[in-house]
Scaffold this motif. Structure first.
Motif, short mmCIF file in Angstrom:
data_model
loop_
_atom_site.label_atom_id
_atom_site.label_comp_id
_atom_site.label_asym_id
_atom_site.label_seq_id
_atom_site.Cartn_x
_atom_site.Cartn_y
_atom_site.Cartn_z
N ASP A 72 0.82 -1.21 0.00
CA ASP A 72 0.00 0.00 0.00
C ASP A 72 0.85 1.26 0.00
N VAL A 73 1.99 1.23 0.68
CA VAL A 73 2.90 2.37 0.77
C VAL A 73 4.31 1.86 0.57
N THR A 85 7.69 8.81 -1.52
CA THR A 85 6.83 7.81 -0.88
C THR A 85 5.61 7.66 -1.76
N TYR A 87 1.86 5.84 -2.72
CA TYR A 87 0.64 5.30 -2.11
C TYR A 87 -0.17 4.62 -3.21
N TYR A 94 0.17 3.85 -8.50
CA TYR A 94 0.65 4.52 -7.30
C TYR A 94 0.70 6.02 -7.55
N ASP A 96 2.35 9.81 -5.64
CA ASP A 96 3.09 10.41 -4.53
C ASP A 96 2.35 11.68 -4.09
#
Length: 124
Positions: A72-73, A85, A87, A94, A96
């Motif tokens: 997930d992260v 990072t 997500y 994903y 950021d």
């Protein structure tokens, strides 16, 4: 509120949610979008911000039960030494915190929309 402001607000809020919350929101948004005969600009802006893929006939191509590989992260770095990072979004991509979208290859790299390749950051 402008369409850009709506998108920014939705992305900001959604990026703070976990994968389960993102999936739940995407599923509810899908249900709302499918029931609207002529979605207004606000709904279209929210759908665009969530990046829920929608076909021309208002049918969503995402399935609530579809699973995507990856955490997930995840913290990643690129060849320039930049770090981010990421997500996971409800559709398996994903994002950021500055709204860059990344595609995960299912193994060990993420590619952003500028085609820059990122890999998992070394644990400190």
């Amino acid at each position: 509120m402008s369409e850009d402001a709506i998108r920014e607000t939705v992305v900001s809020w959604l990026s703070d949610q976990g994968n389960d919350a993102q999936l739940g929101f995407a599923g509810k948004l899908k249900a709302v979008y499918e029931r609207i005969e002529a979605p207004n600009e606000i709904i279209k802006a929210i759908v665009d911000a969530v990046q829920l893929p929608v076909e021309a006939d208002n049918e969503s191509v995402i399935s609530e039960n579809e699973e995507y590989p990856g955490e997930d992260v995840v913290k990643v770095v690129n060849s320039k030494g930049e770090s981010a990072t990421l997500y996971k979004l409800a559709d398996g991509r994903y994002m950021d915190r500055i709204n860059r979208v990344f595609i995960y290859d299912g193994a060990d790299t993420w590619t952003d929309t500028d085609e820059i390749i990122w890999s998992r950051a070394a644990e400190q």
